[in-house]
Design a protein around this motif. Structure first.
Motif, PDB file in Angstrom:
ATOM      1  N   ASP A  62       4.735  -3.529   3.114  1.00 31.70           N
ATOM      2  CA  ASP A  62       5.785  -2.552   3.443  1.00 31.70           C
ATOM      3  C   ASP A  62       5.241  -1.129   3.597  1.00 31.70           C
ATOM      4  O   ASP A  62       5.834  -0.316   4.305  1.00 31.70           O
ATOM      5  N   GLY A  63       4.127  -0.834   2.949  1.00 32.65           N
ATOM      6  CA  GLY A  63       3.504   0.483   3.141  1.00 32.65           C
ATOM      7  C   GLY A  63       3.034   0.656   4.576  1.00 32.65           C
ATOM      8  O   GLY A  63       3.239   1.702   5.201  1.00 32.65           O
ATOM      9  N   LEU A  64       2.422  -0.398   5.110  1.00 31.00           N
ATOM     10  CA  LEU A  64       1.943  -0.334   6.497  1.00 31.00           C
ATOM     11  C   LEU A  64       3.104  -0.376   7.493  1.00 31.00           C
ATOM     12  O   LEU A  64       2.999   0.165   8.601  1.00 31.00           O
ATOM     13  N   LEU A  65       4.206  -0.995   7.094  1.00 36.46           N
ATOM     14  CA  LEU A  65       5.402  -0.997   7.945  1.00 36.46           C
ATOM     15  C   LEU A  65       5.921   0.441   8.112  1.00 36.46           C
ATOM     16  O   LEU A  65       6.314   0.853   9.211  1.00 36.46           O
ATOM     17  N   VAL A  66       5.908   1.199   7.030  1.00 34.89           N
ATOM     18  CA  VAL A  66       6.310   2.609   7.106  1.00 34.89           C
ATOM     19  C   VAL A  66       5.364   3.375   8.045  1.00 34.89           C
ATOM     20  O   VAL A  66       5.786   4.290   8.756  1.00 34.89           O
ATOM     21  N   ASP A  67       4.120   2.960   8.078  1.00 30.85           N
ATOM     22  CA  ASP A  67       3.155   3.646   8.955  1.00 30.85           C
ATOM     23  C   ASP A  67       3.402   3.388  10.440  1.00 30.85           C
ATOM     24  O   ASP A  67       2.768   4.024  11.292  1.00 30.85           O
ATOM     25  N   VAL A  68       4.323   2.482  10.749  1.00 31.59           N
ATOM     26  CA  VAL A  68       4.708   2.285  12.159  1.00 31.59           C
ATOM     27  C   VAL A  68       5.618   3.436  12.617  1.00 31.59           C
ATOM     28  O   VAL A  68       5.664   3.776  13.801  1.00 31.59           O
ATOM     29  N   ILE A  69       6.333   4.048  11.675  1.00 28.24           N
ATOM     30  CA  ILE A  69       7.365   5.038  12.044  1.00 28.24           C
ATOM     31  C   ILE A  69       6.828   6.160  12.953  1.00 28.24           C
ATOM     32  O   ILE A  69       7.446   6.449  13.985  1.00 28.24           O
ATOM     33  N   PRO A  70       5.701   6.790  12.631  1.00 22.06           N
ATOM     34  CA  PRO A  70       5.264   7.889  13.515  1.00 22.06           C
ATOM     35  C   PRO A  70       4.871   7.439  14.918  1.00 22.06           C
ATOM     36  O   PRO A  70       4.733   8.277  15.814  1.00 22.06           O
ATOM     37  N   HIS A  71       4.726   6.126  15.121  1.00 21.52           N
ATOM     38  CA  HIS A  71       4.464   5.634  16.483  1.00 21.52           C
ATOM     39  C   HIS A  71       5.763   5.537  17.296  1.00 21.52           C
ATOM     40  O   HIS A  71       5.733   5.566  18.521  1.00 21.52           O
ATOM     41  N   ILE A  72       6.895   5.391  16.593  1.00 25.89           N
ATOM     42  CA  ILE A  72       8.158   5.233  17.337  1.00 25.89           C
ATOM     43  C   ILE A  72       8.976   6.531  17.343  1.00 25.89           C
ATOM     44  O   ILE A  72       9.802   6.724  18.220  1.00 25.89           O
ATOM     45  N   ALA A  73       8.747   7.376  16.357  1.00 24.14           N
ATOM     46  CA  ALA A  73       9.384   8.708  16.321  1.00 24.14           C
ATOM     47  C   ALA A  73       8.224   9.680  16.186  1.00 24.14           C
ATOM     48  O   ALA A  73       7.697   9.876  15.092  1.00 24.14           O
ATOM     49  N   VAL A  74       7.823  10.252  17.317  1.00 23.32           N
ATOM     50  CA  VAL A  74       6.490  10.849  17.364  1.00 23.32           C
ATOM     51  C   VAL A  74       6.454  12.334  17.005  1.00 23.32           C
ATOM     52  O   VAL A  74       5.365  12.895  16.908  1.00 23.32           O
ATOM     53  N   THR A  75       7.612  12.953  16.809  1.00 28.19           N
ATOM     54  CA  THR A  75       7.601  14.366  16.417  1.00 28.19           C
ATOM     55  C   THR A  75       8.335  14.531  15.083  1.00 28.19           C
ATOM     56  O   THR A  75       9.205  13.721  14.743  1.00 28.19           O
ATOM     57  N   PRO A  76       8.016  15.588  14.347  1.00 23.45           N
ATOM     58  CA  PRO A  76       8.730  15.833  13.081  1.00 23.45           C
ATOM     59  C   PRO A  76      10.243  15.928  13.283  1.00 23.45           C
ATOM     60  O   PRO A  76      11.018  15.483  12.434  1.00 23.45           O
ATOM     61  N   ASP A  77      10.658  16.467  14.423  1.00 24.28           N
ATOM     62  CA  ASP A  77      12.088  16.602  14.695  1.00 24.28           C
ATOM     63  C   ASP A  77      12.753  15.233  14.828  1.00 24.28           C
ATOM     64  O   ASP A  77      13.802  14.961  14.240  1.00 24.28           O
TER      65      ASP A  77
ATOM     66  N   HIS B  59       8.261   3.714  -4.496  1.00 20.83           N
ATOM     67  CA  HIS B  59       6.843   3.605  -4.124  1.00 20.83           C
ATOM     68  C   HIS B  59       6.607   4.114  -2.696  1.00 20.83           C
ATOM     69  O   HIS B  59       5.627   4.815  -2.426  1.00 20.83           O
ATOM     70  N   LEU B  60       7.505   3.754  -1.789  1.00 20.82           N
ATOM     71  CA  LEU B  60       7.313   4.133  -0.386  1.00 20.82           C
ATOM     72  C   LEU B  60       7.655   5.598  -0.141  1.00 20.82           C
ATOM     73  O   LEU B  60       7.207   6.174   0.852  1.00 20.82           O
ATOM     74  N   GLY B  61       8.512   6.173  -1.006  1.00 16.62           N
ATOM     75  CA  GLY B  61       8.870   7.577  -0.856  1.00 16.62           C
ATOM     76  C   GLY B  61      10.244   7.812  -0.251  1.00 16.62           C
ATOM     77  O   GLY B  61      10.552   8.922   0.188  1.00 16.62           O
TER      78      GLY B  61
ATOM     79  N   SER C 110       0.839  -1.198   0.000  1.00 12.64           N
ATOM     80  CA  SER C 110       0.000   0.000   0.000  1.00 12.64           C
ATOM     81  C   SER C 110       0.877   1.252   0.000  1.00 12.64           C
ATOM     82  O   SER C 110       2.074   1.189   0.301  1.00 12.64           O
ATOM     83  N   THR C 111       0.282   2.363  -0.336  1.00 14.10           N
ATOM     84  CA  THR C 111       0.977   3.651  -0.234  1.00 14.10           C
ATOM     85  C   THR C 111       0.896   4.082   1.223  1.00 14.10           C
ATOM     86  O   THR C 111      -0.200   4.123   1.790  1.00 14.10           O
ATOM     87  N   PRO C 112       2.059   4.367   1.844  1.00 11.63           N
ATOM     88  CA  PRO C 112       1.999   4.733   3.270  1.00 11.63           C
ATOM     89  C   PRO C 112       1.140   5.976   3.492  1.00 11.63           C
ATOM     90  O   PRO C 112       1.127   6.867   2.664  1.00 11.63           O
ATOM     91  N   ARG C 113       0.444   5.977   4.621  1.00  8.55           N
ATOM     92  CA  ARG C 113      -0.266   7.209   4.990  1.00  8.55           C
ATOM     93  C   ARG C 113       0.724   8.225   5.540  1.00  8.55           C
ATOM     94  O   ARG C 113       0.557   9.424   5.382  1.00  8.55           O
ATOM     95  N   PHE C 114       1.754   7.689   6.227  1.00  3.73           N
ATOM     96  CA  PHE C 114       2.797   8.572   6.774  1.00  3.73           C
ATOM     97  C   PHE C 114       3.649   9.081   5.625  1.00  3.73           C
ATOM     98  O   PHE C 114       4.198   8.299   4.851  1.00  3.73           O
ATOM     99  N   LYS C 115       3.772  10.398   5.532  1.00  7.23           N
ATOM    100  CA  LYS C 115       4.587  10.974   4.474  1.00  7.23           C
ATOM    101  C   LYS C 115       6.013  11.130   4.987  1.00  7.23           C
ATOM    102  O   LYS C 115       6.258  11.872   5.937  1.00  7.23           O
ATOM    103  N   LEU C 116       6.918  10.392   4.370  1.00 10.55           N
ATOM    104  CA  LEU C 116       8.322  10.441   4.794  1.00 10.55           C
ATOM    105  C   LEU C 116       8.890  11.834   4.551  1.00 10.55           C
ATOM    106  O   LEU C 116       8.531  12.479   3.553  1.00 10.55           O
ATOM    107  N   PRO C 117       9.796  12.305   5.430  1.00  7.94           N
ATOM    108  CA  PRO C 117      10.427  13.604   5.161  1.00  7.94           C
ATOM    109  C   PRO C 117      11.269  13.536   3.889  1.00  7.94           C
ATOM    110  O   PRO C 117      11.759  12.470   3.514  1.00  7.94           O
ATOM    111  N   THR C 118      11.455  14.662   3.265  1.00  7.46           N
ATOM    112  CA  THR C 118      12.256  14.736   2.044  1.00  7.46           C
ATOM    113  C   THR C 118      13.661  14.209   2.314  1.00  7.46           C
ATOM    114  O   THR C 118      14.279  14.581   3.307  1.00  7.46           O
ATOM    115  N   GLY C 119      14.128  13.342   1.433  1.00  7.92           N
ATOM    116  CA  GLY C 119      15.488  12.821   1.574  1.00  7.92           C
ATOM    117  C   GLY C 119      15.597  11.633   2.505  1.00  7.92           C
ATOM    118  O   GLY C 119      16.699  11.265   2.924  1.00  7.92           O
ATOM    119  N   ALA C 120      14.485  10.959   2.805  1.00  6.89           N
ATOM    120  CA  ALA C 120      14.520   9.836   3.761  1.00  6.89           C
ATOM    121  C   ALA C 120      15.350   8.670   3.216  1.00  6.89           C
ATOM    122  O   ALA C 120      15.350   8.379   2.012  1.00  6.89           O
TER     123      ALA C 120
END
Ligand SMILES: O=C(O)c1cc(C(=O)O)oc(=O)c1
Length: 310
Positions: free
Chosen positions: A276-291, A71-73, A23-33
């Motif tokens: 793998d799209g949903l795997l990327v969606d785990v990221i905002p749960h473990i790194a919870v701020t944009p910083d 695909h994942l960004g 799937s296409t992740p809902r979480f948008k990866l920061p530029t240059g990820a």
């Protein structure tokens, strides 16, 4: 993405092929990820699997890896030598050479490697070596050989990636802390997430990082470490929630020494193969701020693998 195929080799019985149509992740990866941990397998017809391998995978080519990256960004990849290729790094190096400079590599090398071979690897983009202590994956390399390799690659400015099980840390710790380079721990040092997060085993790992500023950690592989799920399948937006507190603790305690990777094509999973799209969606749960996300996905991997651009 094209479908998994198998070349002239027969896959290990029960092998799970990588997930097609992520799937296409809902979480948008920061530029240059950067996807800081992924592999290529073969293709076996072109780059045969090593005779000493402990498993035979389905093929996972560089073209398929880079299609997933796009695909994942993600913008860049770190391709880690998979144990099924032993110390024959050709498939990994081929992936680096066809990446337009957007991939770096981590190799497996043996004592006999020549300086010329190391220089060729460096030119291709290799920046680290992997020392593996997971018994089901490799026969152990003697520590004096690893020390010799570490001393040689330290001169090139490379780092050492270590893969081990949490229960083996007490025994391996002195060896790790004597290494002369930056150390990157694969998959959080494989904590047993059914044990308490404040218990002695995970505390030992945190102390290992706290006491040694050269130790970094990949907060990857919740799909491998999870005991009670739920898996990243069927649109699940809160996957592997038993692993999340462990990863989050590491990210928040050591924000400048963490990396994240897909671990695609996920060798040796037995229960399920994640989307793998949903795997990327785990990221905002473990790194919870944009910083924290910016450090985890961009700043830290860039500092380690593309320092000339920082
Ligand atoms: O846990 C694993 O089975 C595993 C295997 C490999 C490899 O075979 O290189 O790499 C990983 O990152 C993880």
């Amino acid at each position: 993405m094209s479908k998994p195929v198998t070349g002239p080799f027969e896959k290990t019985p029960g092998w799970l092929d990588w997930y097609t149509g992520p799937s296409t992740p809902r979480f948008k990866l920061p530029t240059g990820a950067v996807d800081a941990h992924c592999h290529v397998f073969g293709p076996g017809g072109e780059y045969p699997y090593a005779p000493e391998r402990k498993y035979t995978p389905c093929d996972a080519s560089r073209a398929q890896l880079y299609a997933l990256r796009d695909h994942l960004g993600f913008s860049r990849s770190v391709v880690v030598q998979a144990t099924c290729h032993g110390a024959d790094n050709r498939a990994m190096i081929d992936a680096l050479l066809h990446s337009d400079g957007k991939a770096r590599g981590v190799a497996t090398i043996r004592r006999g490697v020549s300086d010329a071979a190391l220089a060729t690897m460096h030119a291709a983009g290799v920046r680290g070596v992997r020392f593996n202590f997971v018994r089901r994956l490799v026969d152990f390399t003697p520590k004096d050989e690893l020390n010799e390799i570490a001393a040689r690659i330290a001169r090139l400015g490379w780092h050492v990636v270590i893969y081990f099980e949490a229960v083996d840390l007490p025994e391996l710790r002195d060896f790790f802390t004597a290494l002369p380079t930056t150390i990157v721990v694969d998959h959080m040092g494989r904590p047993d997430v059914s044990k308490p997060i404040d218990g002695p085993e995970f505390e030992l790992f945190l102390r290992f990082m706290r006491e040694h500023a050269n130790v970094w950690c990949k907060v990857s592989c919740p799909e491998r470490l999870s005991v009670s799920g739920p898996p990243a399948l069927h649109g699940e937006q809160n996957a592997y929630r038993d692993v999340v507190p462990f990863a989050r603790r590491i990210v928040e305690t050591f924000p400048d020494r963490v990396l994240w990777g897909t671990d695609w094509p996920h060798p040796n999973l037995t229960g399920h193969m994640p989307d793998d799209g949903l795997l990327v969606d785990v990221i905002p749960h473990i790194a919870v701020t944009p910083d924290l996300q910016q450090k985890l996905l961009v700043d830290n991997p860039m500092r380690l693998y593309w320092p000339e651009e920082c």
